[in-house]
Design a protein around this motif. Structure first.
Motif, short mmCIF file in Angstrom:
data_model
loop_
_atom_site.label_atom_id
_atom_site.label_comp_id
_atom_site.label_asym_id
_atom_site.label_seq_id
_atom_site.Cartn_x
_atom_site.Cartn_y
_atom_site.Cartn_z
N ALA A 179 -11.18 0.93 -2.11
CA ALA A 179 -11.12 1.51 -3.45
C ALA A 179 -9.96 0.92 -4.27
O ALA A 179 -10.12 0.63 -5.46
CB ALA A 179 -10.98 3.03 -3.36
N ASP A 180 -8.77 0.77 -3.66
CA ASP A 180 -7.63 0.22 -4.41
C ASP A 180 -7.89 -1.23 -4.82
O ASP A 180 -7.56 -1.64 -5.94
CB ASP A 180 -6.35 0.30 -3.57
CG ASP A 180 -5.76 1.71 -3.54
OD1 ASP A 180 -6.31 2.59 -4.24
OD2 ASP A 180 -4.77 1.92 -2.83
N ALA A 181 -8.49 -2.01 -3.92
CA ALA A 181 -8.82 -3.39 -4.26
C ALA A 181 -9.85 -3.44 -5.38
O ALA A 181 -9.77 -4.27 -6.29
CB ALA A 181 -9.34 -4.13 -3.02
N ALA A 182 -10.82 -2.52 -5.32
CA ALA A 182 -11.83 -2.46 -6.37
C ALA A 182 -11.20 -2.11 -7.71
O ALA A 182 -11.57 -2.67 -8.75
CB ALA A 182 -12.91 -1.44 -6.01
N ALA A 183 -10.24 -1.15 -7.71
CA ALA A 183 -9.58 -0.77 -8.95
C ALA A 183 -8.78 -1.93 -9.52
O ALA A 183 -8.76 -2.15 -10.75
CB ALA A 183 -8.66 0.43 -8.72
N ALA A 184 -8.11 -2.69 -8.64
CA ALA A 184 -7.33 -3.84 -9.11
C ALA A 184 -8.22 -4.91 -9.72
O ALA A 184 -7.86 -5.57 -10.69
CB ALA A 184 -6.52 -4.42 -7.96
N ILE A 185 -9.43 -5.09 -9.17
CA ILE A 185 -10.38 -6.06 -9.72
C ILE A 185 -11.03 -5.50 -10.98
O ILE A 185 -11.27 -6.23 -11.95
CB ILE A 185 -11.46 -6.41 -8.68
CG1 ILE A 185 -10.83 -7.11 -7.48
CG2 ILE A 185 -12.53 -7.31 -9.30
CD1 ILE A 185 -11.80 -7.31 -6.32
N THR A 186 -11.33 -4.20 -10.97
CA THR A 186 -12.02 -3.59 -12.10
C THR A 186 -11.19 -3.69 -13.37
O THR A 186 -11.75 -3.84 -14.47
CB THR A 186 -12.33 -2.10 -11.80
OG1 THR A 186 -13.17 -2.03 -10.65
CG2 THR A 186 -13.05 -1.44 -12.96
#
Length: 420
Positions: free
Chosen positions: A260-267
């Motif tokens: 989730a944190d990696a997804a937020a950083a990419i998002t």
């Protein structure tokens, strides 16, 4: 204070930037934050759906209120409610508190939808009855895209940096959004020049009492004008489908990258790029609309956008999914501005905010239904399938632009006959 078209447009764009940059900060984390705090995706969908239900209840009264007591006053109240909603989102740790935050966000959206655009269009037309409002609305779309894109980029950076160890990384953008919403409230107070519809407490109360009449006038206009009715009905399909790329895309990305944190950083940067694409789409609308016509442009782009959303759901690689996401927002900027241009052309000043509120009123409950249905479908099957279904529904709105298209063609033929 009398404004020129240029000064009204400039203030409109500044206030639009102050309104939407805080939204850009929250967009990448709004679905991921409650998931990180222990909620299931279905719980998040149910909580978020309250926003649309509250809008359904309040949209018409608040639109009529803006037409009765003044757009500036209503926007000041809206900004205050938005501050409370964001504060709750920051501290929420359970489904009921998140639900309350989303419900207050619905009240904010209901108060906020319509008054600023209505103020700008009326101010521009008061300064020059022949003012090209499509250019101002196109500029608004560009500014919204840049503001949300910049906010999303900043959000991704804040999550990646995690500068405050005492806060969850996903909560840092919410704090930044809260501070900028205060600046937005100050901007409304200082920049939005409007002659009060009523002065003094008693006269303001009397003006507010005219709200039911303003609502009745707006609804009556919708009943009499079949073209306007079809335009507003577009929002049923668009509202359902918007859930896919606003709410489910980060979940789909988290599914692909596995964190989730990696997804937020990419998002964050992905959303920034998407809204920059939306700004580019809005910028070309005046050129495209004058060559193809605003109604056929809007119809064609709804179909294209539906196809891009299906791509977000079906493409298995991160790069391909993000490419479809960017294409979706490129079309989003153009089609949304075309839709609002068509809407404003069908209504005059006294009912303008009410009709824009009607448009939003239809969209928000449709989005609430989309949140409930598509998140449940995602939990029961897959996120990709749910996004594909939403894209197909979004494209079904295209035929509703045909009445406006026919009327534009008939008006063009009549004008040609008069010129001959």
């Amino acid at each position: 204070m009398t404004l020129t078209v240029r000064s009204a447009t400039r203030r409109f764009l500044v206030l639009s930037a102050l309104r939407w940059f805080p939204v850009g900060l929250i967009v990448p984390v709004i679905m991921l934050l409650p998931l990180e705090r222990g909620l299931a995706l279905t719980d998040v969908g149910l909580a978020a759906s309250l926003q649309g239900l509250v809008v359904l209840a309040l949209e018409l009264p608040t639109g009529g209120l803006a037409d009765s007591v003044g757009r500036r006053r209503v926007l000041i109240v809206a900004a205050a409610v938005g501050l409370v909603s964001t504060s709750l989102l920051l501290v929420a740790g359970s489904a009921p508190v998140f639900a309350l935050a989303f419900a207050l966000q619905g009240a904010f959206r209901a108060l906020d939808s319509g008054p600023l655009e209505a103020w700008y269009v009326d101010a521009a037309l008061a300064a020059d009855p022949r003012a090209a409002i499509d250019k101002g609305l196109s500029g608004h779309g560009v500014v919204v895209g840049l503001a949300i894109g910049g906010g999303a980029l900043a959000s991704g950076g804040l999550v990646a940096l995690d500068p405050f160890p005492a806060l969850d990384a996903l909560a840092v953008p919410v704090v930044a959004s809260l501070l900028l919403q205060v600046a937005g409230l100050v901007g409304i107070v200082l920049l939005m020049a409007e002659t009060p519809r009523a002065t003094g407490l008693r006269n303001t109360w009397r003006a507010a009492a005219d709200t039911p009449r303003a609502i009745a006038d707006g609804v009556g206009l919708l009943r009499r004008d079949k073209v306007l009715l079809a335009l507003v009905a577009v929002e049923l399909f668009w509202g359902f489908g918007i859930v896919t790329f606003e709410s489910l895309m980060p979940v789909r990305l988290a599914e692909l990258v596995g964190d989730a944190d990696a997804a937020a950083a990419i998002t964050g940067p992905a959303t920034a790029a998407a809204w920059l694409a939306s700004a580019a789409g809005s910028a070309v609308l005046p050129w495209l609309g004058r060559r193809l016509g605003f109604a056929p442009t809007a119809a064609l782009l709804r179909i294209v956008q539906g196809a891009t959303v299906v791509g977000i759901g079906l493409f298995g690689g991160v790069a391909a999914m993000l490419a479809a996401y960017l294409a979706c927002y490129l079309v989003h900027g153009t089609s949304g501005t075309a839709h609002m241009t068509l809407l404003h052309r069908r209504v005059t000043g006294p009912q303008r905010a009410t009709v824009v509120s009607l448009n939003s009123m239809v969209m928000q409950p449709a989005a609430a239904i989309g949140l409930v249905v598509l998140t449940a479908l995602a939990d029961g099957t897959s996120v990709g399938l749910a996004i594909g279904v939403g894209g197909a529904v979004l494209a079904l709105a295209a035929p509703l632009y045909l009445p406006a298209w026919r009327q534009d063609r008939a008006a063009a033929r009549l004008e040609g006959a008069r010129s001959a």
